[in-house]
Write a protein that holds these residues in place. Structure first.
Motif, PDB file in Angstrom:
ATOM      1  N   GLY A  84       0.810  -1.213   0.000  1.00 36.30           N
ATOM      2  CA  GLY A  84       0.000   0.000   0.000  1.00 36.30           C
ATOM      3  C   GLY A  84       0.837   1.254   0.000  1.00 36.30           C
ATOM      4  N   CYS A  85       0.509   2.190   0.901  1.00 36.51           N
ATOM      5  CA  CYS A  85       1.153   3.507   0.999  1.00 36.51           C
ATOM      6  C   CYS A  85       0.980   4.305  -0.301  1.00 36.51           C
ATOM      7  CB  CYS A  85       2.613   3.389   1.400  1.00 36.51           C
ATOM      8  SG  CYS A  85       2.822   3.013   3.160  1.00 36.51           S
ATOM      9  N   THR A 111      -1.764   4.555   4.333  1.00 39.09           N
ATOM     10  CA  THR A 111      -2.576   3.340   4.450  1.00 39.09           C
ATOM     11  C   THR A 111      -1.690   2.155   4.099  1.00 39.09           C
ATOM     12  OG1 THR A 111      -4.478   4.588   3.588  1.00 39.09           O
ATOM     13  CG2 THR A 111      -4.682   2.189   3.682  1.00 39.09           C
ATOM     14  N   PHE A 112      -1.716   1.118   4.911  1.00 38.64           N
ATOM     15  CA  PHE A 112      -1.025  -0.097   4.513  1.00 38.64           C
ATOM     16  C   PHE A 112      -1.824  -1.314   4.939  1.00 38.64           C
ATOM     17  CE2 PHE A 112       0.830   0.529   8.783  1.00 38.64           C
ATOM     18  CZ  PHE A 112       0.772  -0.754   9.318  1.00 38.64           C
ATOM     19  N   ILE A 113      -1.589  -2.414   4.220  1.00 40.99           N
ATOM     20  CA  ILE A 113      -2.204  -3.698   4.531  1.00 40.99           C
ATOM     21  C   ILE A 113      -1.099  -4.659   4.927  1.00 40.99           C
ATOM     22  CG2 ILE A 113      -3.275  -5.721   3.449  1.00 40.99           C
ATOM     23  CD1 ILE A 113      -5.177  -3.853   2.034  1.00 40.99           C
ATOM     24  N   SER A 114      -1.295  -5.333   6.036  1.00 42.32           N
ATOM     25  CA  SER A 114      -0.340  -6.315   6.537  1.00 42.32           C
ATOM     26  C   SER A 114      -0.826  -7.722   6.202  1.00 42.32           C
ATOM     27  CB  SER A 114      -0.191  -6.173   8.056  1.00 42.32           C
ATOM     28  OG  SER A 114       0.476  -7.297   8.613  1.00 42.32           O
ATOM     29  N   THR A 115       0.119  -8.649   6.021  1.00 42.26           N
ATOM     30  CA  THR A 115      -0.265 -10.038   5.813  1.00 42.26           C
ATOM     31  C   THR A 115      -0.803 -10.678   7.090  1.00 42.26           C
ATOM     32  OG1 THR A 115       2.098 -10.567   6.002  1.00 42.26           O
ATOM     33  CG2 THR A 115       1.136 -10.568   3.795  1.00 42.26           C
ATOM     34  N   GLN A 116      -0.839  -9.937   8.189  1.00 40.69           N
ATOM     35  CA  GLN A 116      -1.629 -10.371   9.345  1.00 40.69           C
ATOM     36  C   GLN A 116      -3.125 -10.124   9.104  1.00 40.69           C
ATOM     37  OE1 GLN A 116      -0.300  -9.582  13.370  1.00 40.69           O
ATOM     38  NE2 GLN A 116       1.717  -8.926  12.606  1.00 40.69           N
ATOM     39  N   TYR A 141      -4.808  -7.215   8.390  1.00 41.89           N
ATOM     40  CA  TYR A 141      -5.439  -5.998   8.873  1.00 41.89           C
ATOM     41  C   TYR A 141      -4.956  -4.840   8.014  1.00 41.89           C
ATOM     42  CZ  TYR A 141      -1.116  -4.510  11.300  1.00 41.89           C
ATOM     43  OH  TYR A 141       0.162  -4.106  11.601  1.00 41.89           O
ATOM     44  N   PHE A 142      -5.760  -3.788   7.964  1.00 39.65           N
ATOM     45  CA  PHE A 142      -5.265  -2.547   7.371  1.00 39.65           C
ATOM     46  C   PHE A 142      -5.119  -1.494   8.445  1.00 39.65           C
ATOM     47  CE2 PHE A 142      -9.892  -1.550   6.548  1.00 39.65           C
ATOM     48  CZ  PHE A 142      -9.963  -0.303   7.176  1.00 39.65           C
ATOM     49  N   CYS A 143      -4.196  -0.597   8.212  1.00 37.95           N
ATOM     50  CA  CYS A 143      -3.961   0.561   9.068  1.00 37.95           C
ATOM     51  C   CYS A 143      -4.075   1.800   8.201  1.00 37.95           C
ATOM     52  CB  CYS A 143      -2.575   0.480   9.702  1.00 37.95           C
ATOM     53  SG  CYS A 143      -2.044   1.980  10.567  1.00 37.95           S
ATOM     54  N   HIS A 144      -4.916   2.733   8.617  1.00 32.01           N
ATOM     55  CA  HIS A 144      -5.091   3.975   7.863  1.00 32.01           C
ATOM     56  C   HIS A 144      -5.023   5.160   8.821  1.00 32.01           C
ATOM     57  CE1 HIS A 144      -6.491   6.980   5.057  1.00 32.01           C
ATOM     58  NE2 HIS A 144      -7.407   7.336   5.943  1.00 32.01           N
ATOM     59  N   VAL A 145      -4.285   6.188   8.428  1.00 35.80           N
ATOM     60  CA  VAL A 145      -4.149   7.409   9.232  1.00 35.80           C
ATOM     61  C   VAL A 145      -4.968   8.513   8.581  1.00 35.80           C
ATOM     62  CG1 VAL A 145      -2.542   9.097  10.176  1.00 35.80           C
ATOM     63  CG2 VAL A 145      -1.850   6.697   9.976  1.00 35.80           C
ATOM     64  N   MET A 204      -3.981  -1.848  -3.651  1.00 37.02           N
ATOM     65  CA  MET A 204      -3.981  -2.241  -2.244  1.00 37.02           C
ATOM     66  C   MET A 204      -4.195  -1.047  -1.317  1.00 37.02           C
ATOM     67  SD  MET A 204      -3.791  -5.493  -2.265  1.00 37.02           S
ATOM     68  CE  MET A 204      -3.346  -5.992  -0.598  1.00 37.02           C
ATOM     69  N   SER A 205      -4.238   0.157  -1.897  1.00 36.18           N
ATOM     70  CA  SER A 205      -4.559   1.368  -1.135  1.00 36.18           C
ATOM     71  C   SER A 205      -5.991   1.811  -1.386  1.00 36.18           C
ATOM     72  CB  SER A 205      -3.602   2.509  -1.511  1.00 36.18           C
ATOM     73  OG  SER A 205      -2.258   2.145  -1.291  1.00 36.18           O
ATOM     74  N   GLY A 206      -6.732   1.033  -2.176  1.00 34.07           N
ATOM     75  CA  GLY A 206      -8.152   1.313  -2.354  1.00 34.07           C
ATOM     76  C   GLY A 206      -8.544   1.965  -3.645  1.00 34.07           C
ATOM     77  N   HIS A 207      -7.588   2.199  -4.566  1.00 35.33           N
ATOM     78  CA  HIS A 207      -7.932   2.796  -5.858  1.00 35.33           C
ATOM     79  C   HIS A 207      -7.647   1.770  -6.946  1.00 35.33           C
ATOM     80  CE1 HIS A 207      -8.669   5.628  -9.024  1.00 35.33           C
ATOM     81  NE2 HIS A 207      -8.765   6.641  -8.195  1.00 35.33           N
ATOM     82  N   GLY A 208      -8.697   1.230  -7.551  1.00 32.01           N
ATOM     83  CA  GLY A 208      -8.555   0.073  -8.411  1.00 32.01           C
ATOM     84  C   GLY A 208      -8.565   0.330  -9.896  1.00 32.01           C
ATOM     85  N   LEU A 209      -8.477   1.592 -10.341  1.00 31.50           N
ATOM     86  CA  LEU A 209      -8.462   1.921 -11.768  1.00 31.50           C
ATOM     87  C   LEU A 209      -7.165   2.645 -12.094  1.00 31.50           C
ATOM     88  CD1 LEU A 209     -12.147   3.168 -12.264  1.00 31.50           C
ATOM     89  CD2 LEU A 209     -11.208   0.915 -12.806  1.00 31.50           C
ATOM     90  N   HIS A 210      -6.405   2.113 -13.053  1.00 30.33           N
ATOM     91  CA  HIS A 210      -5.048   2.618 -13.288  1.00 30.33           C
ATOM     92  C   HIS A 210      -4.641   2.330 -14.717  1.00 30.33           C
ATOM     93  CE1 HIS A 210      -0.589   2.817 -12.784  1.00 30.33           C
ATOM     94  NE2 HIS A 210      -0.873   3.641 -11.791  1.00 30.33           N
TER      95      HIS A 210
END
Length: 681
Positions: free
Chosen positions: A131-132, A186-191, A193-197, A495-501
């Motif tokens: 992410g990030c 924002t990042f997603i861990s292989t545990q 979970y996501f973390c977003h600030v 993986m940061s939530g934007h799926g069109l690129h």
């Protein structure tokens, strides 16, 4: 000692000897002892200098102190954890859940003199992190720090490369692995979970240590959210429920390539006629110089006065109607700055709609041999005025789309109408610019018909940016700034939530004797046929680059690959609709569907297009074969029909036949098989 659990069953705060642990859905999030504190506080002075969107950022750090002592105080809605070090250094962490049940950490410096915070999240050595925002050099972020600041992406982006050194010597523009138009905390861990600030200040997410992730905030507070999922697909659905999702693309996007053309109405017509006559599927013309041109030493630049230039594009209004009747759209260009020597800037200045300097005068930014005023999008009147510029000068004129460029250039020493520091607003600016464009479409009833695409972004772009593009890659084969870099960029953004690129076919940046070769253009075309959108760009020095109409063979290649792209239309539409509904990106890392396969977590240069196509673009010069990895499944080679079960495979990869496989069990297998027949003709 028993855990303290006031009504928040998923969250557990357990006091321990001189410390505590915080768990969320059985994941260890924080671990604190006096020897290994999780919160640090301090004070610093930011030293930020901008030159043409490139930033030199330093922190004159006066103090950084570990807060070793922690006192846990539960109440009916969560916990307050008081961190101290002596009598004057202190901070408070508020632990609670939001309305969706997410874990929320509100961290606040209690010492007025402190404006820096560091939070160390518990980690495991085997964790992978993604992410990030849009990251071009790395997909798995484990092992490195990632400063999060929207800027030019940099030229070369690798301090070991000669091109980067040249760009640094010229104007500090070489960049590094973490430079990006679209950062996001924002990042997603292989545990799982996501973390977003929630903040928009300068941050640094450091994933270097084996047993913790350190998040640094250049602010005196931070709000951090966590949520868990049973798998990565559910996790992305939850993340995009928080951040927002992109609407579906206009139907015409799937009908061919959007030709990037400059030079006037007749040039556009001639190139369109030539390509269609040779069988190229063309869905539109993108003429970024529709408002005129300005020649600089960098190359051809657009005139930043967002009105139809009748001299360069005579009768464009009538030609757009004729093109539309033939199924060809017209796309233009705009950004949130107005050239200081043109009338639109004068109008904005007269109305008080530009950002200000310290003396209260209009702030003008140097953009490379010309200056421009910055529209103050925090001023509601200025925001509405600029939105009307889009409505009247682009939409009402007949534009079916445009590049909504820039957004990352907000200077930190300018002054804004809303009174918020430009240092804090800097990262948020691209999302505010996206919102302005989105609302122009929404309020004119054009959402879903008209498309704008952006390079800069931040939290909130998920809601408002209808399409991202990868920015200004070099017209070369470099891993950090060439064709290859677009793949991790798309995957990290997904993986940061934007799926069109998508990206400029052939790249853009043409400097230091770079010249786009025919081979590079064709390889990029092959890759782009397996993305949600195909669009070309001449580059900043068109005469130095091989173009889509440079010879008959190139035109024939575009004819073949645009036929592949348009044949995939129903499949792509389904994938885009799924992104709009659930947040599952169109271009996906393999582990989203093969999470038990450890190898898939390390792959950054191949991807799944939707559920059933596996794409491994050729990104090295002079290759006619390619080695890639297939997770265990029943795979069919798209061009030969040969079947594979999985593992490392090497296949022939001539131009026009990029390594692509489809799942034999796919509901789309008949459609995919037709591509083999079409390519054989």
């Amino acid at each position: 000692m028993p855990a303290l659990q006031p009504t928040l069953t998923a969250i557990t705060v357990t006091p321990q000897a001189q410390g505590f642990t915080l768990c969320y859905h059985q994941r260890l999030i924080l671990r604190h002892t006096p020897e290994t504190p999780c919160v640090w506080a301090g004070a610093g002075t930011a030293d930020i200098e901008m030159f043409r969107g490139n930033f030199s950022i330093k922190d004159r750090l006066h103090e950084k102190v570990a807060l070793t002592d922690a006192t846990v105080l539960p109440d009916a809605t969560g916990w307050s954890i008081r961190f101290t070090r002596g009598d004057t250094i202190c901070a408070t962490l508020r632990v609670s859940a939001d309305e969706a049940g997410r874990l929320v950490l509100n961290l606040k410096n209690d010492a007025p003199s402190h404006n820096r915070l560091w939070l160390r999240l518990a980690a495991q050595p085997a964790d992978h992190i993604y992410g990030c925002g849009e990251q071009f050099s790395y997909f798995d972020l484990r092992g490195k720090p990632f400063p999060l600041w929207t800027s030019e992406q940099g030229v070369g982006r690798n301090k070991q490369s000669y091109v980067t050194w040249q760009a640094d010597c010229k104007e500090n523009a070489g960049g590094d692995y973490y430079w990006t138009f679209f950062p996001q905390p924002t990042f997603i861990s292989t545990q799982k979970y996501f973390c977003h600030v929630d903040n928009s200040c300068y941050m640094n997410f450091d994933f270097s240590a084996p047993d913790f992730h350190e998040l640094a905030f250049w602010e005196d507070n931070a709000t951090i959210r966590f949520e868990c999922g049973s798998d990565y697909i559910e996790l992305l659905e939850k993340l995009t429920a928080l951040l927002g999702r992109q609407p579906e693309l206009p139907d015409w996007v799937y009908d061919g390539v959007t030709l990037g053309v400059q030079g006037g109405t007749e040039v556009c017509q001639q190139k369109l006629d030539t390509l269609r006559r040779h069988g190229v599927k063309v869905n539109g013309i993108w003429a970024q110089d529709w408002s005129g041109i300005r020649m600089t030493s960098f190359g051809k630049r657009v005139m930043w006065n967002w009105k139809w230039n009748r001299d360069l594009y005579p009768q464009l209004d009538e030609r757009i109607k004729a093109w539309n009747a033939e199924g060809v759209q017209f796309l233009s260009y705009i950004n949130p700055y107005v050239a200081s020597d043109r009338e639109l800037c004068a109008e904005a200045a007269a109305r008080g709609f530009l950002t200000k300097d310290a003396a209260g005068k209009d702030y003008h930014v140097e953009f490379g041999e010309f200056y421009a005023g910055v529209i103050d999008l925090t001023n509601p009147e200025a925001y509405d005025w600029y939105k009307n510029v889009i409505k009247e000068n682009l939409i009402a004129f007949g534009c079916n789309g445009w590049m909504a460029d820039f957004g990352e250039y907000l200077p930190t020493d300018t002054h804004l109408h809303n009174g918020v520091s430009a240092e804090i607003m800097h990262n948020a600016w691209p999302a505010l610019w996206a919102k302005c464009n989105y609302e122009a479409l929404e309020e004119t009833g054009k959402l879903g018909e008209v498309l704008f695409f952006m390079r800069a972004g931040y939290t909130g772009s998920q809601k408002y940016s209808t399409m991202m593009w990868a920015g200004d890659q070099n017209v070369d084969w470099s891993l950090d700034d060439g064709l290859a870099s677009v793949v991790p960029a798309a995957l990290s953004l997904g993986m940061s939530g934007h799926g069109l690129h998508h990206s400029d076919i052939g790249g853009y940046t043409t400097l230091f004797e770079m010249k786009r070769s025919k081979e590079l253009l064709l390889r990029w075309c092959d890759f782009s046929a397996f993305t949600p959108m195909m669009r070309t760009h001449e580059g900043n020095r068109p005469g130095d680059n091989w173009q889509f109409d440079s010879d008959d063979d190139t035109i024939a290649h575009f004819a073949r690959m645009t036929t592949v792209f348009t044949t995939l239309k129903p499949y792509l539409k389904q994938a885009v609709a799924q992104n709009a509904k659930t947040g599952l990106p169109v271009m996906r890392p393999l582990f989203l569907h093969y999470e038990e396969d450890a190898r898939t977590y390390t792959l950054k240069y191949q991807y799944l297009l939707g559920r059933d196509l596996l794409v491994a673009p050729v990104y090295e010069q002079g290759r006619d074969d390619w080695t890639l990895y297939l997770p265990e499944d029943n795979w069919v080679h798209l061009w030969t029909g040969e079947t594979y079960r999985g593992g490392d495979v090497t296949v022939a990869a001539p131009l026009g036949k990029p390594p692509v496989f489809y799942r034999a069990d796919s509901e789309w297998h008949t459609l995919f098989a037709t591509l083999r027949l079409l390519n054989a003709l």
